[in-house]
Design a protein around this motif. Structure first.
Motif, PDB file in Angstrom:
ATOM      1  N   ASP A   1       4.962  17.582  14.509  1.00 44.93           N
ATOM      2  CA  ASP A   1       5.728  17.669  15.754  1.00 44.93           C
ATOM      3  C   ASP A   1       6.726  18.818  15.700  1.00 44.93           C
ATOM      4  N   ASP A   2       7.361  18.987  14.555  1.00 42.97           N
ATOM      5  CA  ASP A   2       8.364  20.035  14.425  1.00 42.97           C
ATOM      6  C   ASP A   2       7.744  21.411  14.552  1.00 42.97           C
ATOM      7  N   GLN A   3       6.576  21.610  13.967  1.00 42.51           N
ATOM      8  CA  GLN A   3       5.902  22.904  14.000  1.00 42.51           C
ATOM      9  C   GLN A   3       5.471  23.271  15.411  1.00 42.51           C
ATOM     10  N   ALA A   4       5.221  22.258  16.236  1.00 43.24           N
ATOM     11  CA  ALA A   4       4.765  22.510  17.600  1.00 43.24           C
ATOM     12  C   ALA A   4       5.907  22.914  18.535  1.00 43.24           C
ATOM     13  N   LYS A   5       7.136  22.753  18.094  1.00 52.57           N
ATOM     14  CA  LYS A   5       8.291  23.062  18.935  1.00 52.57           C
ATOM     15  C   LYS A   5       8.612  24.555  18.898  1.00 52.57           C
TER      16      LYS A   5
END
Length: 327
Positions: A179-183
């Motif tokens: 999720d963090d990488q997609a932000k």
């Protein structure tokens, strides 16, 4: 705008979703009458706080709260002020009309020296009510307490003494790597930082700020480095401190002392309304008080660059607002 008249009737004239902040300080259901000599002509400012029953009091405040809910902006807040002893009925009413109701506890005075047969009443409750889960909020601050001052600012550098502020998340918070990488980059909190001395920090639960913001602090030399492998910390300088971020216990603003100048029997201190207005609205927003008394709310709004609407049924109260407050 200042108007004399029935609060409920005047509220019905206002546009829906037009108000940023509303402060409602009705009679407290005390069973008393209040009177104050307030003008040079000898007229008295007075109101009755006697009700046939709790149901009668509830029927008095409920339609007003309903109208306040209607006129508030989606991210606006109502602040309903009541004594701790009479908070039950107002909370029921507020929860009927708002999804989110949170109490703020105002410690209005210290000990009561004249109380012999019961605990001294020192707390009022101000319910912050909003339709939004996260209503408009601007940070406000309370003075640093003596313990914090003595124990926190123990480090120093060329700028001065500083306390340590967290830069990394604690163990109770986890971030999903996918999720963090997609932000976007400014929202990502899982990254590593390698210092020029070869040490690397890669906190498993992430940082509290973006990498760009961390590097900016590094450039300004506002990061505290441990001697060994401990966490990095933000430097919070004593001479730059605005105070501590306000909590839901307001114990730094005191009620107007006996003998001090006041215009209304139950007048609240200017600083209390300034904090409420500042935290919940922006300049040029509209602040509303449907039972304004001596006009503390519109006076605070004006000082902070907000527009104001204030109602009161009392001719004398309106006169005080216009002549003594010069509103």
């Amino acid at each position: 705008m200042i108007k004399q008249g029935n609060a409920l009737e005047l509220l019905q004239e206002l546009e829906e979703s037009s108000i940023a902040t509303a402060y409602f300080d009705p009679p407290f259901n005390t069973g008393r009458d209040f009177t104050l000599d307030s003008t040079e002509e000898g007229k008295k400012v007075k109101f009755s706080d006697k009700w046939d029953s709790d149901e009668a009091y509830q029927q008095f405040i409920d339609p007003v709260v309903s109208e306040l809910a209607r006129v508030l902006k989606p991210d606006g807040s109502l602040f309903f002020h009541i004594s701790a002893a009479e908070m039950f009925i107002p909370e029921l009413v507020c929860r009927r009309h708002f999804k989110n109701v949170k109490p703020i506890f105002w410690k209005k005075s210290r000990s009561k020296n004249n109380v012999k047969k019961k605990l001294g009443a020192t707390i009022d409750v101000i319910f912050q009510c909003s339709a939004a889960k996260e209503p408009k909020f601007n940070p406000v601050y309370q003075p640093l307490d003596a313990y914090y001052l003595e124990n926190s600012y123990k480090n120093n550098d060329d700028r001065g003494y500083y306390a340590l502020g967290h830069l990394v998340n604690g163990r109770t918070r986890t971030i999903d790597p996918v999720d963090d990488q997609a932000k976007p980059a400014d929202k990502q909190r899982l990254y590593s930082y390698e210092h020029t001395d070869g040490r690397t920090w890669n906190p498993p639960n992430g940082w509290r700020l973006s990498k760009a913001a961390l590097l900016e602090l590094m450039e300004e030399k506002r990061v505290h480095f441990p001697a060994g492998k401990g966490n990095l910390y933000r430097k919070i300088y004593k001479h730059e401190s605005k105070g501590k971020p306000a909590t839901d216990l307001w114990d730094d603003i005191h009620s107007i002392a006996q003998g001090s100048e006041r215009f209304y029997p139950t007048q609240k201190p200017d600083k209390l309304l300034e904090r409420i207005v500042e935290m919940s609205s922006d300049p040029d927003d509209i602040v509303l008080d449907p039972m304004a008394g001596s006009g503390t709310t519109p006076a605070a709004a004006r000082r902070l660059g907000r527009k104001y609407i204030a109602f009161d049924i009392s001719e004398e109260s309106v006169k005080i607002m216009k002549e003594k407050r010069e509103l």
